[in-house]
Write a protein that holds these residues in place. Structure first.
Motif, mmCIF file in Angstrom:
data_model
loop_
_atom_site.group_PDB
_atom_site.id
_atom_site.type_symbol
_atom_site.label_atom_id
_atom_site.label_comp_id
_atom_site.label_asym_id
_atom_site.label_seq_id
_atom_site.Cartn_x
_atom_site.Cartn_y
_atom_site.Cartn_z
ATOM 1 N N PHE A 122 14.826 16.859 -63.709
ATOM 2 C CA PHE A 122 14.451 18.177 -64.207
ATOM 3 C C PHE A 122 15.629 19.141 -64.365
ATOM 4 O O PHE A 122 15.661 19.915 -65.331
ATOM 5 C CB PHE A 122 13.372 18.804 -63.311
ATOM 6 N N PRO A 123 16.631 19.137 -63.438
ATOM 7 C CA PRO A 123 17.770 20.037 -63.644
ATOM 8 C C PRO A 123 18.532 19.759 -64.946
ATOM 9 O O PRO A 123 19.205 20.641 -65.469
ATOM 10 C CB PRO A 123 18.664 19.770 -62.421
ATOM 11 N N HIS A 124 18.407 18.536 -65.471
ATOM 12 C CA HIS A 124 19.129 18.170 -66.693
ATOM 13 C C HIS A 124 18.346 18.518 -67.955
ATOM 14 O O HIS A 124 18.938 18.760 -69.007
ATOM 15 C CB HIS A 124 19.430 16.660 -66.691
ATOM 16 N N VAL A 125 17.021 18.535 -67.864
ATOM 17 C CA VAL A 125 16.211 18.754 -69.074
ATOM 18 C C VAL A 125 15.542 20.118 -69.101
ATOM 19 O O VAL A 125 15.003 20.532 -70.129
ATOM 20 C CB VAL A 125 15.134 17.653 -69.223
ATOM 21 N N GLY A 126 15.582 20.849 -67.967
ATOM 22 C CA GLY A 126 14.936 22.152 -67.936
ATOM 23 C C GLY A 126 13.442 22.020 -68.187
ATOM 24 O O GLY A 126 12.746 21.251 -67.534
ATOM 25 N N PHE A 127 12.973 22.764 -69.188
ATOM 26 C CA PHE A 127 11.552 22.727 -69.520
ATOM 27 C C PHE A 127 11.250 21.704 -70.617
ATOM 28 O O PHE A 127 10.120 21.617 -71.104
ATOM 29 C CB PHE A 127 11.080 24.118 -69.967
ATOM 30 N N GLY A 128 12.264 20.924 -70.986
ATOM 31 C CA GLY A 128 12.057 19.919 -72.019
ATOM 32 C C GLY A 128 11.402 18.670 -71.474
ATOM 33 O O GLY A 128 11.191 18.518 -70.271
ATOM 34 N N ARG A 129 11.067 17.765 -72.378
ATOM 35 C CA ARG A 129 10.443 16.505 -71.994
ATOM 36 C C ARG A 129 11.511 15.485 -71.621
ATOM 37 O O ARG A 129 12.602 15.477 -72.196
ATOM 38 C CB ARG A 129 9.594 15.970 -73.155
ATOM 39 N N LEU A 130 11.189 14.628 -70.677
ATOM 40 C CA LEU A 130 12.119 13.572 -70.313
ATOM 41 C C LEU A 130 12.195 12.557 -71.446
ATOM 42 O O LEU A 130 11.185 12.191 -72.041
ATOM 43 C CB LEU A 130 11.673 12.880 -69.028
ATOM 44 N N SER A 131 13.418 12.104 -71.721
ATOM 45 C CA SER A 131 13.661 11.151 -72.794
ATOM 46 C C SER A 131 13.602 9.724 -72.262
ATOM 47 O O SER A 131 13.481 9.474 -71.053
ATOM 48 C CB SER A 131 15.032 11.405 -73.408
ATOM 49 N N ALA A 132 13.748 8.769 -73.172
ATOM 50 C CA ALA A 132 13.805 7.364 -72.775
ATOM 51 C C ALA A 132 15.016 7.114 -71.883
ATOM 52 O O ALA A 132 14.956 6.299 -70.951
ATOM 53 C CB ALA A 132 13.858 6.470 -74.017
ATOM 54 N N GLU A 133 16.116 7.819 -72.145
ATOM 55 C CA GLU A 133 17.308 7.680 -71.309
ATOM 56 C C GLU A 133 17.040 8.211 -69.905
ATOM 57 O O GLU A 133 17.487 7.620 -68.910
ATOM 58 C CB GLU A 133 18.477 8.438 -71.934
ATOM 59 N N ASP A 134 16.320 9.326 -69.799
ATOM 60 C CA ASP A 134 15.953 9.847 -68.486
ATOM 61 C C ASP A 134 15.119 8.824 -67.720
ATOM 62 O O ASP A 134 15.337 8.595 -66.518
ATOM 63 C CB ASP A 134 15.168 11.159 -68.623
ATOM 64 N N ASP A 135 14.172 8.203 -68.412
ATOM 65 C CA ASP A 135 13.326 7.199 -67.756
ATOM 66 C C ASP A 135 14.135 5.980 -67.324
ATOM 67 O O ASP A 135 13.852 5.371 -66.285
ATOM 68 C CB ASP A 135 12.187 6.784 -68.695
ATOM 69 N N ARG A 136 15.157 5.619 -68.106
ATOM 70 C CA ARG A 136 16.020 4.504 -67.710
ATOM 71 C C ARG A 136 16.770 4.846 -66.428
ATOM 72 O O ARG A 136 16.909 3.994 -65.524
ATOM 73 C CB ARG A 136 17.025 4.185 -68.813
ATOM 74 N N ILE A 137 17.244 6.083 -66.319
ATOM 75 C CA ILE A 137 17.968 6.512 -65.116
ATOM 76 C C ILE A 137 17.040 6.491 -63.909
ATOM 77 O O ILE A 137 17.424 6.089 -62.805
ATOM 78 C CB ILE A 137 18.574 7.910 -65.339
ATOM 79 N N VAL A 138 15.789 6.912 -64.105
ATOM 80 C CA VAL A 138 14.792 6.871 -63.039
ATOM 81 C C VAL A 138 14.556 5.424 -62.595
ATOM 82 O O VAL A 138 14.527 5.116 -61.399
ATOM 83 C CB VAL A 138 13.473 7.525 -63.495
ATOM 84 N N ASP A 139 14.409 4.517 -63.564
ATOM 85 C CA ASP A 139 14.196 3.111 -63.242
ATOM 86 C C ASP A 139 15.384 2.537 -62.481
ATOM 87 O O ASP A 139 15.212 1.762 -61.518
ATOM 88 C CB ASP A 139 13.956 2.306 -64.521
ATOM 89 N N ASP A 140 16.591 2.894 -62.898
ATOM 90 C CA ASP A 140 17.790 2.400 -62.217
ATOM 91 C C ASP A 140 17.849 2.911 -60.781
ATOM 92 O O ASP A 140 18.229 2.173 -59.860
ATOM 93 C CB ASP A 140 19.050 2.849 -62.966
ATOM 94 N N ALA A 141 17.465 4.177 -60.587
ATOM 95 C CA ALA A 141 17.479 4.751 -59.235
ATOM 96 C C ALA A 141 16.480 4.036 -58.332
ATOM 97 O O ALA A 141 16.773 3.727 -57.173
ATOM 98 C CB ALA A 141 17.167 6.243 -59.302
#
Length: 263
Positions: A122-141
């Motif tokens: 959330f600190p990276h996207v603010g009020f925007g929607r999470l992208s596919a890249e954000d979801d990849r980072i979540v999966d990696d974590a």
């Protein structure tokens, strides 16, 4: 279990000056909630990539010191900086991951592990929607902390050790440079504690700076590279091996006991 590299965590965009600056620096810091100081004459520096443990008896000022480092408290005397900025005005929260004792708030949150970890983006996207890249980072974590199989489980259904791993994954998803842990293994079973510290070592080897406040001296002496022994003032600050051989523990705790590393 996989380990994120510095580039995986987005550090390739850091400037040379950022990588060379101190993560935390305190100079002649004093602070008290009343007229009596809780910590006094504290000077220390934590550099990128260090694994530092803060130990001391109950009421020694460990939690206060952590809050001063993170800018949650402002020194009465002296200066405190975080990534080169005065700690109390530092506002790049994405660079700091915090894992509290028990992570007690999560026990009442009806959300899944994946939703907890997604909060780190959330600190990276603010009020925007999470992208596919954000979801990849979540999966990696999730993969890094060994929690992929629990991604859709509610945090209320996790063990203490699993819950702490979920919150570490949230810090990884935020691409934090500093991971701060406040007695994170209280109430966690012994087998999970060993795996937890193995994970911290792996994360530190990948380049994350770790600041650990811990009551378990055996865990500290086995895993941390540097020990800060505190009881209002610093009694020792140096390599773990030298701490084990010193009398700092007895002086700080006011006892002749020498319980370290199971001895």
């Amino acid at each position: 279990m996989s380990t994120m590299t510095a580039s995986d965590r987005g550090s390739e965009g850091r400037t040379a000056s950022q990588s060379d600056e101190a993560v935390v620096e305190l100079s002649n810091v004093e602070f008290g909630y009343t007229a009596s100081p809780v910590v006094e004459d504290i000077s220390l520096r934590i550099d990128p990539g260090e694994y530092v443990a803060v130990v001391g008896p109950n009421g020694s000022g460990k939690s206060t010191l952590m809050k001063l480092m993170l800018g949650l408290l402002r020194p009465d005397e002296g200066t405190a900086t975080l990534f080169g900025e005065p700690s109390h005005v530092f506002d790049d929260g994405a660079r700091i991951g915090y894992v509290a004792q028990h992570a007690s708030a999560s026990k009442e949150m009806p959300i899944t592990v994946r939703e907890v970890v997604r909060m780190g983006r959330f600190p990276h996207v603010g009020f925007g929607r999470l992208s596919a890249e954000d979801d990849r980072i979540v999966d990696d974590a999730l993969e890094t902390v060994g929690m992929t199989a629990f991604a859709n489980r509610r945090v209320t259904k996790l063990s203490g050790g699993q819950r702490q791993r979920a919150f570490i994954a949230r810090a990884l998803a935020s691409e934090a440079d500093l991971l701060v842990l406040d007695e994170p293994t209280v109430g966690v079973d012994a087998e999970s504690v060993d795996a937890f510290y193995d994970l911290l070592e792996s994360l530190n080897e990948s380049g994350i700076t770790i600041l650990l406040i811990e009551h378990d001296l055996s865990a500290v002496t086995e895993h941390a590279d540097r020990v800060v022994c505190l009881n209002r003032e610093i009694y020792f600050d140096g390599p773990t091996e030298e701490f084990v051989e010193s009398d700092a523990l007895a002086r700080a705790f006011g006892t002749a006991a020498t319980f370290l590393g199971g001895n």
